[in-house]
Design an enzyme around this catalytic site. Structure first.
Site, PDB file in Angstrom:
ATOM      1  N   HIS A   1       0.518  -4.138   9.322  1.00  0.00           N
ATOM      2  CA  HIS A   1       1.949  -4.269   9.090  1.00  0.00           C
ATOM      3  C   HIS A   1       2.688  -3.886  10.361  1.00  0.00           C
ATOM      4  O   HIS A   1       2.168  -3.138  11.204  1.00  0.00           O
ATOM      5  CB  HIS A   1       2.409  -3.344   7.955  1.00  0.00           C
ATOM      6  CG  HIS A   1       2.208  -3.899   6.587  1.00  0.00           C
ATOM      7  ND1 HIS A   1       3.087  -4.782   5.986  1.00  0.00           N
ATOM      8  CD2 HIS A   1       1.232  -3.683   5.680  1.00  0.00           C
ATOM      9  CE1 HIS A   1       2.652  -5.077   4.775  1.00  0.00           C
ATOM     10  NE2 HIS A   1       1.521  -4.429   4.567  1.00  0.00           N
TER      11      HIS A   1
ATOM     12  N   HIS B   1       0.835  -1.210   0.000  1.00  0.00           N
ATOM     13  CA  HIS B   1       0.000   0.000   0.000  1.00  0.00           C
ATOM     14  C   HIS B   1       0.866   1.255   0.000  1.00  0.00           C
ATOM     15  O   HIS B   1       0.557   2.234  -0.699  1.00  0.00           O
ATOM     16  CB  HIS B   1      -0.912   0.005   1.237  1.00  0.00           C
ATOM     17  CG  HIS B   1      -2.106  -0.875   1.118  1.00  0.00           C
ATOM     18  ND1 HIS B   1      -2.007  -2.234   0.924  1.00  0.00           N
ATOM     19  CD2 HIS B   1      -3.441  -0.598   1.158  1.00  0.00           C
ATOM     20  CE1 HIS B   1      -3.225  -2.758   0.859  1.00  0.00           C
ATOM     21  NE2 HIS B   1      -4.113  -1.794   1.000  1.00  0.00           N
TER      22      HIS B   1
ATOM     23  N   ASP C   1       7.894  -2.417   8.286  1.00  0.00           N
ATOM     24  CA  ASP C   1       7.389  -2.503   6.917  1.00  0.00           C
ATOM     25  C   ASP C   1       7.102  -1.124   6.341  1.00  0.00           C
ATOM     26  O   ASP C   1       7.285  -0.885   5.142  1.00  0.00           O
ATOM     27  CB  ASP C   1       6.096  -3.330   6.881  1.00  0.00           C
ATOM     28  CG  ASP C   1       6.251  -4.686   7.543  1.00  0.00           C
ATOM     29  OD1 ASP C   1       7.392  -5.174   7.613  1.00  0.00           O
ATOM     30  OD2 ASP C   1       5.239  -5.251   8.000  1.00  0.00           O
TER      31      ASP C   1
END
Length: 289
Positions: A222, A181, A226
């Site tokens: 996450h 994302h 990350d």
């Protein structure tokens, strides 16, 4: 009001048709790059689905972001997705604005060639990273006790190739470092930062990227690492890709303005020759200061 719309409609249609002619010509020369970028999106999804077979749920790792940010809970997971969807859709609409608006600096086909270059390099690094080390997923469906945390061995190659879309994309596990994302969001924001013209929108876009980062961590989708790795990796990728690729031609004000009267055949040929042939070589038209 209806009279105004009726008068403006032919101008808008002429503007769309003129822009479409230029973009179709560019697409004819760059379709392989666009097609390769789209194919790699499937390859990236296939790799993310494949690593789910290797995922082993376990205790959630200690994380500074989890300690600092309160957990939103499963019922509020949609908030981060809503922010991402807004960024994603807004950017797509912006790349097609030359078809409608008079003021424009980009060509839609060429900007997407550049965007796909950023995405492919970033996603390639991501694939190598999450296959190197599999971490226990912090998301709710990836934790111990969830039926979705592990996938049974595939019954056929077709089951793998179909990647169980869209369920496999929504409930994936194991593809953690680094956030997909954030790859898309940062690529889109960096692209608008360079080629957009509205300063307020640029600042707002960066605020949305920061907000999305925090929401992803608060949603436990996450780990903080990350997100952190995504921020410096994507920015470095964009920086080095821009160094290697020729600069995109900047559209002049004259080339974006449409004539009031229809162009003759000779004028059309001259206009098309001015806008189109040298775009791929990185040569830009002179732009008034």
């Amino acid at each position: 009001m209806p009279v105004y719309v009726d008068r403006e409609a032919p101008k808008l249609w002429r503007k769309i048709c003129t822009e479409a002619f230029v973009e179709i010509s560019l697409l004819g020369e760059n379709w392989k790059l666009i097609f390769a970028g789209l194919v790699f999106q499937y390859i990236h999804g296939l790799a993310a689905h494949g690593v789910h077979y290797l995922h082993r749920p376990g205790p959630t790792l200690q994380d500074a972001g989890f300690f600092l940010l309160p957990e939103l809970g499963q019922d509020k997971n949609y908030i981060s997705e809503a922010v991402f969807t807004f960024i994603f859709c807004s950017f797509i609409l912006w790349t097609f604005h030359p078809f409608v608006f008079q003021s424009k600096r980009i060509y839609t086909v060429l900007i997407w060639c550049r965007v796909f270059a950023y995405l492919v390099v970033s996603q390639s690094l991501r694939i190598v990273t999450f296959y190197s080390t599999q971490l226990p997923g912090p998301n709710y469906h990836c934790r111990e006790g969830s039926k979705l945390a592990r996938l049974p061995p595939p019954e056929s190659l077709l089951a793998v190739l179909l990647i169980n879309f869209p369920r496999g994309a929504i409930y994936g596990c194991g593809d953690l470092i680094f956030s997909s994302h954030m790859i898309f969001s940062l690529v889109f924001v960096r692209t608008y930062q360079k080629y957009g013209i509205r300063r307020g929108i640029k600042q707002f876009a960066w605020l949305l990227a920061v907000a999305q980062s925090l929401l992803i961590i608060a949603s436990r989708k996450h780990y903080t690492v990350d997100i952190v790795v995504a921020w410096y990796t994507v920015n470095l990728v964009v920086f080095f890709v821009d160094k290697k690729l020729p600069e995109l031609p900047e559209r002049s004000a004259g080339s974006s303005a449409l004539p009031i009267l229809p162009l003759s055949t000779r004028e059309k040929d001259g206009k098309n020759k001015e806008e189109h042939p040298k775009l791929l070589n990185g040569n830009s038209m002179t732009s008034p200061n």
